[in-house]
Design a protein around this motif. Structure first.
Motif: not given
Length: 287
Positions: A126-129, A149-154
């Motif tokens: 996720v971070l790399c993309k 940390l700001s990435t939603p659970r969904g």
């Protein structure tokens, strides 16, 4: 020969880290071509995203290298450690169904290994993309930790589902094709060059396996990139977004980046398996 899970994991970790470092720029360009934020001559920017890329197509090609190595090396270690152990267990009994269906055993073991490795791969991919497509925005937002940390659970759920849908078939196909090509190439290479080291057939078999597996799973990779870079919240929204992508750009968009994906994975997987087998022989004192 029986190989310990730890030894297989260490060799795979080192081999994956080196091959990823060498070929990361190709992966960056491929990711940007697949991202909905990037427009090219034959692909307008997707109407479903408002995020503009912070990098030009060929700028900062090593963006996200650290996170790329974090997603590849631990995943590869778990992948081949579990594959080696599970495939050995499945093929141990010469009278079992698996012993007469080697290809199926290799695919199941490879798929299980990649599924387990995805746990380590998820946050790093996720971070790399996002680093490859919006590196400037991540820096402005407070860096790596703040982004995660700001990435939603969904979004995490949608991203993991997308990654599993791509990596389970890719992991199974890759290692099964590698084993099959290795059997064939070992005979052909040794017949042509009597003194050829084993690494020749390792690299060739890995390159062919990587090319075929990468090409076949390109549509799934496009959907993974779209999901991870557009920040979809939840599985249902991600599915709708994928449908919208196809409606806007046609089915052909699912093969976008197939050339670069194949160009990346053929040498990458060839290099990975060549180094992996070399490190493993060295670890066992076989050289």
């Amino acid at each position: 020969l029986d190989h310990s899970m730890f030894g297989d994991g260490v060799c795979a970790f080192a081999a994956s880290g080196l091959s990823t470092c060498l070929l990361h720029p190709i992966d960056t360009i491929k990711t940007r071509l697949q991202s909905p934020a990037y427009a090219t001559a034959d692909k307008p920017r997707s109407e479903s995203t408002s995020a503009a890329p912070s990098e030009s197509l060929f700028e900062h090609l090593y963006a996200g290298l650290a996170s790329s190595m974090m997603k590849e090396a631990p995943d590869a270690a778990v992948y081949l450690a579990i594959y080696g152990s599970l495939s050995t267990s499945l093929l141990m009994d010469p009278d079992s169904w698996w012993s007469s269906h080697h290809y199926a055993a290799w695919m199941v073991a490879g798929a299980a290994g990649d599924a387990a490795g995805s746990i380590f791969r998820l946050p790093a991919e996720v971070l790399c993309k996002r680093m490859q497509t919006h590196a400037g925005e991540i820096a402005d937002a407070g860096g790596v930790l703040a982004t995660l940390l700001s990435t939603p659970r969904g979004t995490w759920a949608a991203s993991w589902a997308a990654i599993l849908s791509r990596d389970i078939p890719f992991g199974g196909l890759q290692v099964a094709m590698y084993q099959q090509f290795h059997i064939c190439l070992s005979y052909w290479v040794n017949a042509l060059i009597e003194t050829a080291p084993d690494s020749y057939s390792d690299v060739l078999a890995g390159a062919l396996a990587g090319a075929f597996a990468a090409a076949l799973t390109t549509p799934l990779d496009v959907l993974v990139t779209h999901t991870l870079t557009s920040g979809e919240r939840g599985l249902q929204q991600a599915a709708k977004s994928a449908q919208q992508l196809i409606l806007e750009q046609g089915l052909g968009t699912l093969m976008r980046g197939v050339g670069l994906r194949t160009l990346y994975y053929a040498p990458s997987v060839g290099c990975f398996f060549g180094l992996y087998e070399y490190f493993r022989r060295t670890l066992e004192g076989g050289l």
